[in-house]
Motif scaffolding. Structure first.
Motif, mmCIF file in Angstrom:
data_model
loop_
_atom_site.group_PDB
_atom_site.id
_atom_site.type_symbol
_atom_site.label_atom_id
_atom_site.label_comp_id
_atom_site.label_asym_id
_atom_site.label_seq_id
_atom_site.Cartn_x
_atom_site.Cartn_y
_atom_site.Cartn_z
ATOM 1 N N ASP A 198 0.872 -1.168 0.000
ATOM 2 C CA ASP A 198 0.000 0.000 0.000
ATOM 3 C C ASP A 198 0.909 1.218 0.000
ATOM 4 N N SER A 199 0.355 2.399 0.247
ATOM 5 C CA SER A 199 1.150 3.625 0.158
ATOM 6 C C SER A 199 2.189 3.732 1.268
ATOM 7 N N LYS A 200 2.075 2.894 2.299
ATOM 8 C CA LYS A 200 2.997 2.980 3.432
ATOM 9 C C LYS A 200 3.940 1.782 3.557
ATOM 10 N N ASN A 201 3.760 0.756 2.746
ATOM 11 C CA ASN A 201 4.558 -0.456 2.903
ATOM 12 C C ASN A 201 4.977 -1.003 1.550
ATOM 13 N N GLU A 202 6.235 -1.420 1.445
ATOM 14 C CA GLU A 202 6.734 -2.024 0.228
ATOM 15 C C GLU A 202 7.827 -3.037 0.557
ATOM 16 N N ILE A 203 7.952 -4.056 -0.277
ATOM 17 C CA ILE A 203 8.940 -5.117 -0.100
ATOM 18 C C ILE A 203 9.726 -5.284 -1.400
ATOM 19 N N THR A 204 11.030 -5.309 -1.274
ATOM 20 C CA THR A 204 11.922 -5.570 -2.398
ATOM 21 C C THR A 204 12.669 -6.874 -2.137
ATOM 22 N N VAL A 205 12.665 -7.750 -3.127
ATOM 23 C CA VAL A 205 13.423 -9.000 -3.061
ATOM 24 C C VAL A 205 14.412 -8.991 -4.217
ATOM 25 N N LEU A 206 15.682 -9.243 -3.926
ATOM 26 C CA LEU A 206 16.678 -9.245 -5.001
ATOM 27 C C LEU A 206 17.664 -10.378 -4.810
ATOM 28 N N GLY A 207 18.280 -10.760 -5.915
ATOM 29 C CA GLY A 207 19.267 -11.835 -5.897
ATOM 30 C C GLY A 207 20.336 -11.594 -6.940
ATOM 31 N N LEU A 208 21.517 -12.129 -6.669
ATOM 32 C CA LEU A 208 22.672 -11.990 -7.550
ATOM 33 C C LEU A 208 23.515 -13.250 -7.404
ATOM 34 N N GLY A 209 23.926 -13.847 -8.504
ATOM 35 C CA GLY A 209 24.722 -15.060 -8.417
ATOM 36 C C GLY A 209 25.640 -15.225 -9.603
ATOM 37 N N ALA A 210 26.691 -16.043 -9.434
ATOM 38 C CA ALA A 210 27.662 -16.268 -10.497
ATOM 39 C C ALA A 210 28.235 -17.672 -10.383
ATOM 40 N N ILE A 211 28.524 -18.273 -11.536
ATOM 41 C CA ILE A 211 29.212 -19.567 -11.622
ATOM 42 C C ILE A 211 30.402 -19.363 -12.552
ATOM 43 N N ASP A 212 31.605 -19.593 -12.031
ATOM 44 C CA ASP A 212 32.827 -19.325 -12.779
ATOM 45 C C ASP A 212 33.674 -20.588 -12.880
ATOM 46 N N ASP A 213 34.107 -20.898 -14.105
ATOM 47 C CA ASP A 213 35.005 -22.029 -14.342
ATOM 48 C C ASP A 213 36.242 -21.524 -15.071
ATOM 49 N N PHE A 214 37.387 -21.992 -14.619
ATOM 50 C CA PHE A 214 38.661 -21.524 -15.147
ATOM 51 C C PHE A 214 39.517 -22.755 -15.436
ATOM 52 N N GLU A 215 39.687 -23.069 -16.719
ATOM 53 C CA GLU A 215 40.457 -24.236 -17.116
ATOM 54 C C GLU A 215 41.751 -23.825 -17.798
ATOM 55 N N LEU A 216 42.694 -24.754 -17.814
ATOM 56 C CA LEU A 216 43.943 -24.533 -18.531
ATOM 57 C C LEU A 216 43.808 -25.047 -19.961
ATOM 58 N N ASN A 217 44.400 -24.317 -20.875
ATOM 59 C CA ASN A 217 44.342 -24.690 -22.293
ATOM 60 C C ASN A 217 45.483 -25.661 -22.589
ATOM 61 N N LEU A 218 45.288 -26.911 -22.128
ATOM 62 C CA LEU A 218 46.345 -27.912 -22.271
ATOM 63 C C LEU A 218 46.445 -28.450 -23.693
ATOM 64 N N GLY A 219 45.549 -28.049 -24.570
ATOM 65 C CA GLY A 219 45.605 -28.507 -25.951
ATOM 66 C C GLY A 219 46.463 -27.643 -26.854
ATOM 67 N N LEU A 220 47.153 -26.651 -26.295
ATOM 68 C CA LEU A 220 48.017 -25.793 -27.110
ATOM 69 C C LEU A 220 49.106 -26.611 -27.780
ATOM 70 N N LYS A 221 49.316 -26.360 -29.066
ATOM 71 C CA LYS A 221 50.392 -27.026 -29.789
ATOM 72 C C LYS A 221 51.632 -26.137 -29.792
ATOM 73 N N ASN A 222 52.743 -26.711 -29.394
ATOM 74 C CA ASN A 222 54.022 -25.992 -29.362
ATOM 75 C C ASN A 222 53.915 -24.659 -28.627
ATOM 76 N N PRO A 223 53.515 -24.670 -27.349
ATOM 77 C CA PRO A 223 53.397 -23.414 -26.609
ATOM 78 C C PRO A 223 54.735 -22.710 -26.494
ATOM 79 N N ASP A 224 54.707 -21.372 -26.551
ATOM 80 C CA ASP A 224 55.938 -20.611 -26.411
ATOM 81 C C ASP A 224 56.310 -20.504 -24.928
ATOM 82 N N GLU A 225 57.391 -19.780 -24.636
ATOM 83 C CA GLU A 225 57.882 -19.719 -23.257
ATOM 84 C C GLU A 225 56.867 -19.083 -22.315
ATOM 85 N N TYR A 226 56.218 -18.030 -22.791
ATOM 86 C CA TYR A 226 55.246 -17.360 -21.924
ATOM 87 C C TYR A 226 54.054 -18.263 -21.647
ATOM 88 N N GLN A 227 53.547 -18.930 -22.692
ATOM 89 C CA GLN A 227 52.422 -19.840 -22.496
ATOM 90 C C GLN A 227 52.795 -20.986 -21.560
#
Length: 802
Positions: A306-335
């Motif tokens: 009503d004019s005197k009451n309000e409810i806010t519901v919020l959500g935030l989420g994340a799923i993160d995956d970090f893999e190594l690129n082991l399929g590199l052919k002839n990686p250089d020194e930095y890789q």
């Protein structure tokens, strides 16, 4: 790549203008009292900088029709209230924009007083060190790619961090010293692949489609927000569309995004978004040694009971995956170097919150209940072979359950806020980390299962005297059950005081002094020995303390321009210092993985000081322009052999000294926008390597990278870095939908930045590490050439809204 960009621009230009309808847009809204939620009838509402406008009706509602599509700000005024200029909103033909506009009551002697509106709103409790960022500035920021963490790097006092990271580094403080809020709900981190215990990561989590504006405090923190030493980012989110469902799809620099926005019931609106990255495909095609993938979701519902009451519901989420690129052919020194030491990392986190607001006759009550959780998993095998010894096996999660109550009200001529908070937190950690401290093998092997309660009380009192002097006094106290040394509220009392004096109606002298406390991260509190004993609890670890002093002036020559100059001084005490290397952990908080999980003592001291200059003009030769300069020094005390501070000071990792940013954006006819950002960042200090110890075979086989020589901590310094970013947007406004295509190019002139040298082992023709012929206990180390930073980075984005 530049040829492809040119082809894209030609294609955009060749789209017939006739297919883009150019009819008018419409803005609706409601004007109300910010304390009582009562409608304000007959308020004047005009498009800022024009005479186009209307007045609100008896219910505070208004409609302005016949607007040209594009970014629009509204100016709202009514006798007895402070004038208000809204953040810019995008007006299109395909949807109606609805704005909730709160006005703040002010006691004025009407006779002889002319109150003018400014695009730069002021705050009683924080008359300085508060910057407001609107959605238009976020959307069109060159080089920002709709990422808020990057956008705030244009502001004074904020230093860009390492490449591909979004650490928030403010006034010489570490990335672990910041706090973030969404509509009053605290979130633990701002980025994907977050550094546990700090704020950094490569990509922001928050979808800017939700954001109305951001209040960025680099000082003068309100007492209701605690556990921060350098900054608070307060995100104010939009409400869902109350008339019909709308859909927005975007293809950005690194992800695909979908946003839904509309009514759920007569009294409830919602907005929901989901994003999925495609970086893993791009990185694989480019031959990079790591493949990140991230997903995130965000939602908000708002119910007006009503004019005197309000409810806010919020959500935030994340799923993160970090893999190594082991399929590199002839990686250089930095890789090969990156593949050698970088662990596999998977991470997920979420925040859920409910905000209930009840309006009374002269104020309102706010109840906030929330829960957040972070789960972090990392592992690493020798040579990335699961049949060889494991070098890292890390599993950790932390969860917080929070309750906060606030009461805002008017008492005579005072604005008052008070409240209290209660939290229950749990932390789990199972760690095996093979590592060397110097040439001594000291692996971390422990398991922690810890919980604790936290409690707080706070209050703030503001008042304007004689129309010229505004004073604000706040106080806060925090404590928790971790140990007896920090369980008493009286031991962590943090007062703060602000004053602002108007020499003229548009010229203000401002000052603030305050004390702030922050609890070390859970990774530090929960660090244990092999028997499960909390090492840092036994070491007497306690709250970090920081005292702030700042002063300056603000001049608003007219309603569209602002000039501020501020000096600041911050003193740190009881900062956790590593027992292993005698270095404050603050300088370690901008790296991937974890931060703070080592033996510590709370004996460190630090200081940062400097000067900030900011000039903003929304109509400088047709541009919305911002110029900022920061002179900053950030130092930490040199520790003696007993880990006590000495009278000598050394630079922290955030001692950039000089920060310059020039940002300008401009809208042209027929839906064109152009912007550029140029920045200069003084070279940060860095610590050289201990190559003698690092070359030992037993050390290198475990660490897979050089060890720092902490006896020469931050004794070297990189050269300054500068970069130009450019962005071009073209928007088409159709009957039922809107199309925006943009090209964003970072580092246009391909400046090659300096960075610390990298070393790896010399190798034979088969890739095997070479042993030093003069010392069979060591490898031969060699510097990796061509590892300097800097590249032209073009991005093409498409946004569709209908």
């Amino acid at each position: 790549m530049n040829r492809k960009i040119l082809i894209l621009l030609i294609a955009i230009l060749s789209i017939p203008a006739s297919i883009a309808a150019q009819d008018k847009g419409l803005v609706k809204g409601r004007v109300f009292d910010s304390k009582t939620n009562e409608p304000i009838p007959f308020a004047t509402v005009v498009v800022f900088g024009t005479t186009i406008g209307t007045t609100s009706d008896f219910d505070g509602n208004f409609v302005i029709a016949g607007l040209e599509p594009g970014w629009v700000e509204l100016q709202v005024s009514f006798i007895g209230y402070k004038p208000y200029v809204t953040p810019a909103v995008m007006v299109t033909r395909s949807k109606n924009v609805f704005l909730e506009i709160p006005l703040e009551e002010v006691a004025l002697d009407i006779e002889g007083v002319v109150v003018t509106a400014s695009a730069f709103r002021r705050s009683e409790e924080a008359p300085l060190s508060l910057r407001r960022i609107g959605i238009a500035e976020i959307e069109r920021n060159p080089g920002g790619n709709r990422d808020i963490s990057r956008v705030i790097q244009s502001l004074p006092g904020v230093a860009p961090s390492l490449a591909y990271r979004n650490d928030v580094i403010v006034r010489g403080g570490g990335p672990n010293e910041n706090r973030f809020y969404l509509d009053g709900v605290e979130i633990p981190n701002l980025n994907h692949f977050a550094t546990q215990g700090a704020s950094g990561g490569p990509v922001g989590i928050i979808n800017v489609d939700f954001v109305r504006e951001v209040n960025f405090y680099s000082g003068a923190f309100p007492s209701s927000a605690g556990n921060a030493l350098s900054s608070i980012l307060d995100f104010r989110l939009i409400d869902g569309n109350s008339e019909r469902l709308k859909v927005k799809a975007a293809v950005g620099a690194s992800d695909l995004a979908l946003t839904l926005d509309g009514p759920l019931t007569k009294n409830t609106t919602m907005i929901f978004s989901a994003r999925r990255s495609y970086l893993q495909f791009l990185f694989s095609a480019l031959g990079l040694p790591f493949l990140p993938t991230y997903n995130d979701f965000q939602f908000k519902t708002k119910t007006r009971i009503d004019s005197k009451n309000e409810i806010t519901v919020l959500g935030l989420g994340a799923i993160d995956d970090f893999e190594l690129n082991l399929g590199l052919k002839n990686p250089d020194e930095y890789q090969s170097y990156i593949l050698g030491y970088l662990p596999v990392n998977t991470q997920w986190n979420y925040t859920l919150g409910v905000v209930y607001k009840h309006y009374a006759d002269n104020g309102y009550h706010t109840f906030v209940v929330s829960r957040n959780m972070l789960n972090n998993r990392q592992y690493k095998f020798t040579n990335n072979d699961e049949n060889l010894p494991k070098l890292l096996d890390y599993t950790s999660w932390e969860a917080e359950n929070k309750l906060r109550y606030e009461h805002d009200f008017k008492w005579n001529d005072f604005n008052v806020n008070y409240g209290a908070g209660l939290e229950y937190a749990r932390y789990f950690n199972s760690t095996f980390r093979a590592k060397f401290v110097g040439d001594t093998y000291l692996p971390d092997t422990y398991e922690t299962n810890m919980d604790l309660f936290k409690w707080s009380m706070f209050g703030q009192l503001n008042r304007t005297f004689l129309k010229y002097l505004t004073l604000s006094f706040g106080i806060r106290a925090d404590a928790n059950s971790y140990s007896n040394t920090i369980s008493n509220l009286l031991d962590q009392i943090s007062p703060r005081f602000s004053a602002s004096y108007a020499l003229k109606p548009n010229f203000f002298l401002n000052a603030n002094v305050g004390r702030y406390f922050q609890l070390p991260p859970y990774t530090a509190l929960g660090f244990a020995d092999t028997n499960g004993n909390l090492v840092n609890k036994e070491n007497g670890i306690t709250y970090i303390k920081s005292d702030h002093l700042m002063a300056g002036f603000e001049w608003q020559p007219n309603e569209t321009s602002q000039l501020t100059v501020e000096g600041f001084l911050k003193f740190y005490d009881k900062y956790p210092v590593s027992i292993n290397d005698s270095v404050s952990i603050s300088s370690k908080s901008a790296d991937y993985g974890t931060f703070g999980d080592e033996p510590l003592v709370s004996t460190g001291q630090g200081r940062s000081y400097g000067l900030e200059l900011l000039y903003r003009n929304k109509k400088l030769l047709g541009f919305n322009a911002l110029f900022s300069y920061t002179l900053v020094r950030s130092e930490t005390s040199l520790m003696d052999n007993n880990l006590q501070p000495t009278d000598s000071w050394i630079p922290t990792s955030w001692d950039n000294r000089h920060l310059v940013t020039i940002t300008a954006t401009r809208s042209f006819k027929k839906g064109w926008d152009f912007g550029f950002k140029w920045r200069l960042v003084g070279g940060p200090p860095y610590t050289p390597y201990d190559l003698a110890t690092s070359s030992l075979i037993n050390v290198w086989d475990v660490q897979r990278q050089p060890l720092f020589d902490y006896s020469r901590f931050n004794s070297k310094r990189l050269s300054a870095f500068h970069q130009l970013d450019v962005r071009i947007d073209k928007s088409y406004f159709f009957d039922k939908w809107m199309l925006n295509i943009y090209v964003d190019v970072q580092n246009v002139y391909n400046f090659q930045g300096d960075r610390p040298p990298l070393y790896t082992t010399a190798a034979d023709a088969n890739g095997a590490a070479l042993v030093d012929p003069n010392d069979p206990t060591r490898y031969q180390l060699k510097r990796i050439e061509g590892s300097g930073g800097g590249t032209v980075l073009p991005t093409i984005g498409v946004i569709v809204e209908f």
